[in-house]
Write a protein that holds these residues in place. Sequence first.
Motif: not given
Length: 299
Positions: A229-248
Motif C-alpha cells: 500500500i503506497v500513498l502518494i501526494e498529488p503535486f510532486a508525487l512524493v510518497e507519504i507512506d508505504r507498507v510492504d507486507y508479506d506472509d513471512a
Amino acid sequence: MHRFCLASLVGLFASAGCFSPTVTPCAIRCGTGDVCPDGTSCGVDDDESVCSVLLFDAGPDASIVDADLSDASDVDATVGCGDGVIDPGNGEGCDDFNTSSNDGCSDTCQVEAGFICVADPSECHRAPGAGQLIITEIHKDPTGVQDIFGEWFEIHNPTAETFQLLNTVIADENGMTGEQTTINESLIIGPLESLVLGNNGNSDFNGGVTIDFAYPTLEFSLANNGDEIVLIEPFALVEIDRVDYDDANFPDTPGRSLSLSFNAYSAVSNDIGANWCDGEIPFGDGDLGTPGQMNPICQ
C-alpha cells in the motif's frame, strides 16, 4: 431602503453569526417603517439605522440583497475577491471569504502552493507530505464477507495539522505504473484522527465497517499472500507512506486485521513486520480489528 458602504463590517457580521470579511461590501441603511431580514423594525429615517443582518445573493456576482427582501433592483454593488464565491471568469481559483495570504487562498484569490481548496467559500488545507500520514491497519483477508466486498486499510494523522486528501493516489509497489486508484472527493483528516479506506462503502455488506472513502475494487485490491500500500501526494508525487507486507514477516490470520502496535505509530516503524500483530477486538460482523480507532499495543 438605501445602501451605503462601511470600512469594516466585522461587528455587524459577528452579531449576525456571519463571516467577517475584510472587504467592504455595502450595508443596508433602513428608514422608517422598513423591516430588516431578521424581523427587526427600523427606527426613524435619520440615515443612521443599519440592519444587523446582511444577505448575499446566491448568484455568481454576490450582489447585496435589499433588506426588505423584495428585490435587489436598487443595488448595483458587487464584492469580488474575498466575497466567499469563486468567480472563474474573474480569474479566481478560490475564495475563502477574506483577502489574506498564507492560509491556502491568496490575497488575489489564487490557490497557494501545497494547498487544496474546495467549496464556496473555499476551505483550504495542505496536502500531506512524506511521513505526515501513516498506514496503521490492514484487513486483507476478511472472513465475514468475501475479499471483494470487505477489504480495507486504516490511515492515521500523527500531526497537529489538518490535511486534505483530494487527489491523493493509492498504489501498489509499481506506484504510478501499477495498480492504483485516486481519492476523487474531498476527504479531510484532522490531527490525531484515523480514517478507513476500503473497497465497499456499504456497511451492511462489507462486514460492518464504516468506510470514510470507498475505492473501486477493480482499481486497487489487497492480496492475501503479500502486497503493498503506497500513498502518494498529488503535486510532486512524493510518497507519504508505504507498507510492504508479506506472509513471512507480517501476521497472516484470516479474519484478523494486520494491526500496527500503538507504540510503533510512525512511517518508519510501520515498515517492520515485528511491529504488527493480529487484530484482537471483534468489530462489525465478527472479524477482529479496530477500524477507525487506536490500535492496542502488540504483546
